[in-house]
Design a protein around this motif. Sequence first.
Motif, PDB file in Angstrom:
ATOM      1  N   GLY A  18     -14.306  11.199  -5.762  1.00  0.00           N
ATOM      2  CA  GLY A  18     -14.122  10.479  -4.512  1.00  0.00           C
ATOM      3  C   GLY A  18     -12.686  10.083  -4.259  1.00  0.00           C
ATOM      4  O   GLY A  18     -12.246  10.002  -3.112  1.00  0.00           O
ATOM      5  N   ILE A  19     -11.925   9.851  -5.326  1.00  0.00           N
ATOM      6  CA  ILE A  19     -10.566   9.366  -5.131  1.00  0.00           C
ATOM      7  C   ILE A  19      -9.681  10.425  -4.504  1.00  0.00           C
ATOM      8  O   ILE A  19      -8.957  10.155  -3.559  1.00  0.00           O
ATOM      9  N   ALA A  69     -15.970   3.424   9.648  1.00  0.00           N
ATOM     10  CA  ALA A  69     -15.469   4.021   8.400  1.00  0.00           C
ATOM     11  C   ALA A  69     -14.010   3.651   8.175  1.00  0.00           C
ATOM     12  O   ALA A  69     -13.593   3.426   7.034  1.00  0.00           O
ATOM     13  N   ALA A 126     -11.122  -0.881   1.397  1.00  0.00           N
ATOM     14  CA  ALA A 126     -11.026  -0.255   0.078  1.00  0.00           C
ATOM     15  C   ALA A 126      -9.574  -0.106  -0.354  1.00  0.00           C
ATOM     16  O   ALA A 126      -9.280   0.025  -1.552  1.00  0.00           O
ATOM     17  N   LEU A 127      -8.655  -0.134   0.604  1.00  0.00           N
ATOM     18  CA  LEU A 127      -7.233   0.015   0.316  1.00  0.00           C
ATOM     19  C   LEU A 127      -6.606  -1.302  -0.155  1.00  0.00           C
ATOM     20  O   LEU A 127      -5.524  -1.306  -0.751  1.00  0.00           O
ATOM     21  N   ALA A 128      -7.278  -2.399   0.134  1.00  0.00           N
ATOM     22  CA  ALA A 128      -6.699  -3.712  -0.137  1.00  0.00           C
ATOM     23  C   ALA A 128      -6.280  -3.908  -1.599  1.00  0.00           C
ATOM     24  O   ALA A 128      -5.150  -4.346  -1.854  1.00  0.00           O
ATOM     25  N   PRO A 129      -7.154  -3.577  -2.574  1.00  0.00           N
ATOM     26  CA  PRO A 129      -6.751  -3.774  -3.962  1.00  0.00           C
ATOM     27  C   PRO A 129      -5.510  -2.965  -4.334  1.00  0.00           C
ATOM     28  O   PRO A 129      -4.668  -3.407  -5.125  1.00  0.00           O
ATOM     29  N   LEU A 130      -5.378  -1.794  -3.733  1.00  0.00           N
ATOM     30  CA  LEU A 130      -4.209  -0.969  -3.976  1.00  0.00           C
ATOM     31  C   LEU A 130      -2.946  -1.642  -3.441  1.00  0.00           C
ATOM     32  O   LEU A 130      -1.876  -1.568  -4.057  1.00  0.00           O
ATOM     33  N   GLY A 131      -3.090  -2.327  -2.316  1.00  0.00           N
ATOM     34  CA  GLY A 131      -1.963  -3.059  -1.759  1.00  0.00           C
ATOM     35  C   GLY A 131      -1.533  -4.193  -2.663  1.00  0.00           C
ATOM     36  O   GLY A 131      -0.335  -4.429  -2.857  1.00  0.00           O
ATOM     37  N   ILE A 149      -5.830   9.983   3.453  1.00  0.00           N
ATOM     38  CA  ILE A 149      -4.713   9.059   3.658  1.00  0.00           C
ATOM     39  C   ILE A 149      -3.409   9.626   3.133  1.00  0.00           C
ATOM     40  O   ILE A 149      -2.431   8.899   2.960  1.00  0.00           O
ATOM     41  N   ILE A 162       0.817  -1.203   0.000  1.00  0.00           N
ATOM     42  CA  ILE A 162       0.000   0.000   0.000  1.00  0.00           C
ATOM     43  C   ILE A 162       0.855   1.259   0.000  1.00  0.00           C
ATOM     44  O   ILE A 162       0.610   2.173  -0.779  1.00  0.00           O
ATOM     45  N   ALA A 168     -10.526  10.866  -0.935  1.00  0.00           N
ATOM     46  CA  ALA A 168      -9.903   9.841  -0.104  1.00  0.00           C
ATOM     47  C   ALA A 168      -8.411  10.094   0.052  1.00  0.00           C
ATOM     48  O   ALA A 168      -7.846   9.882   1.127  1.00  0.00           O
ATOM     49  N   MET A 169      -7.777  10.583  -1.014  1.00  0.00           N
ATOM     50  CA  MET A 169      -6.345  10.847  -0.950  1.00  0.00           C
ATOM     51  C   MET A 169      -6.012  11.886   0.115  1.00  0.00           C
ATOM     52  O   MET A 169      -4.955  11.823   0.740  1.00  0.00           O
ATOM     53  N   HIS A 174     -13.824   0.194   6.793  1.00  0.00           N
ATOM     54  CA  HIS A 174     -14.211   0.206   5.386  1.00  0.00           C
ATOM     55  C   HIS A 174     -13.090   0.767   4.514  1.00  0.00           C
ATOM     56  O   HIS A 174     -12.837   0.282   3.416  1.00  0.00           O
ATOM     57  N   LEU A 175     -12.440   1.813   5.037  1.00  0.00           N
ATOM     58  CA  LEU A 175     -11.325   2.398   4.289  1.00  0.00           C
ATOM     59  C   LEU A 175     -10.223   1.377   4.088  1.00  0.00           C
ATOM     60  O   LEU A 175      -9.695   1.218   2.988  1.00  0.00           O
ATOM     61  N   LEU A 203     -17.336  12.925   0.509  1.00  0.00           N
ATOM     62  CA  LEU A 203     -18.180  13.822  -0.274  1.00  0.00           C
ATOM     63  C   LEU A 203     -19.627  13.761   0.209  1.00  0.00           C
ATOM     64  O   LEU A 203     -19.928  13.121   1.209  1.00  0.00           O
ATOM     65  N   TRP A 249     -15.364   4.681  -1.636  1.00  0.00           N
ATOM     66  CA  TRP A 249     -15.272   5.024  -0.220  1.00  0.00           C
ATOM     67  C   TRP A 249     -15.274   6.545  -0.040  1.00  0.00           C
ATOM     68  O   TRP A 249     -15.978   7.072   0.822  1.00  0.00           O
ATOM     69  N   GLY A 283     -12.318   5.235  -4.543  1.00  0.00           N
ATOM     70  CA  GLY A 283     -13.203   6.296  -5.009  1.00  0.00           C
ATOM     71  C   GLY A 283     -14.609   6.148  -4.446  1.00  0.00           C
ATOM     72  O   GLY A 283     -15.243   7.135  -4.064  1.00  0.00           O
ATOM     73  N   ARG A 290     -16.495   8.856  -1.998  1.00  0.00           N
ATOM     74  CA  ARG A 290     -17.823   9.413  -2.250  1.00  0.00           C
ATOM     75  C   ARG A 290     -18.742   9.166  -1.057  1.00  0.00           C
ATOM     76  O   ARG A 290     -19.479  10.057  -0.634  1.00  0.00           O
ATOM     77  N   VAL A 347      -1.216   5.417   6.013  1.00  0.00           N
ATOM     78  CA  VAL A 347      -1.652   4.064   5.651  1.00  0.00           C
ATOM     79  C   VAL A 347      -0.978   3.024   6.546  1.00  0.00           C
ATOM     80  O   VAL A 347      -1.558   1.977   6.831  1.00  0.00           O
TER      81      VAL A 347
END
Lengths: 110, 110
Positions: free
Chosen positions: B13-14, B88, B95-100, B21, A14, B17-18, B91-92, A108, A102, A100, A104, B27
């Motif tokens: 949304g991205i 939250a 949502a970060l898992a695929p990025l990892g 984090i 990550i 989120a940025m 959940h975040l 947002l 998340w 994205g 939103r 992270v």
Amino acid sequence: MATVPRPGAHVCGIDAAMDVIGGKWKVLILWALGERPHCRFGELRRLVPGITEKVLAAHLRELEADGIVHREAHQEVPPRVEYALTEAGRHLNAALAPLGVWGRDHVLNR
Amino acid sequence: MATVPRPGAHVCGIDAAMDVIGGKWKVLILWALGERPHCRFGELRRLVPGITEKVLAAHLRELEADGIVHREAHQEVPPRVEYALTEAGRHLNAALAPLGVWGRDHVLNR
DNA sequence: CTGGATCCAAAAAGATACTG
DNA sequence: CAGTATCTTTTTGGATCCAG
């Protein structure tokens, strides 16, 4: 292994990814290139309102060095340069999608 | 609407989120709190090697303000404060898992 | 048109010392 | 133990001008 192996090393996937997308405008550039492939420099500048030429050029060079975007310069006058996502860049965009959603949902529309 | 509606506004949304984090260590803090819930301050400092007290405290305050972590101070001596992910925050992390995964595949192991 | 070069401002992070 | 207060350093981004 040491707790901090060497300066600049990443401890997990990550934060490795975070280094790649860490610039202030990088995710917007990626999003723009995902929506409209084969973008020219000036086109990108319009698609990312507020960014300066210097910063756009710098971010594009970094993204290129990281293998996220492909740069193709056509030998013409006036110069024409096109940018496109690489395969890795498209995968990165896909991996960014849940984030994205998340954003939103949790940041947002408040 | 203007091209840049107002300072600090997010266009998607991205990048929203940025902002949450975006800190250098955030992270890693989230990851640590995901692995070991209800962490104390000193425990977190050990789990995130290299971070200074000042930066850890600052990041924790920001994450708390963004609704990602919950801070609970117990009235004891010596003081005991525990941090945990909120709903939250969990959940975040998800949502970060695929990025990892992307980071491991495209940045690490080279 | 696509940037490079330069200079400057702002933000983020690090070092260190100190306190309830 | 869990931070805060200062100070310094580093990094990042912005403004502007210039060139192939």
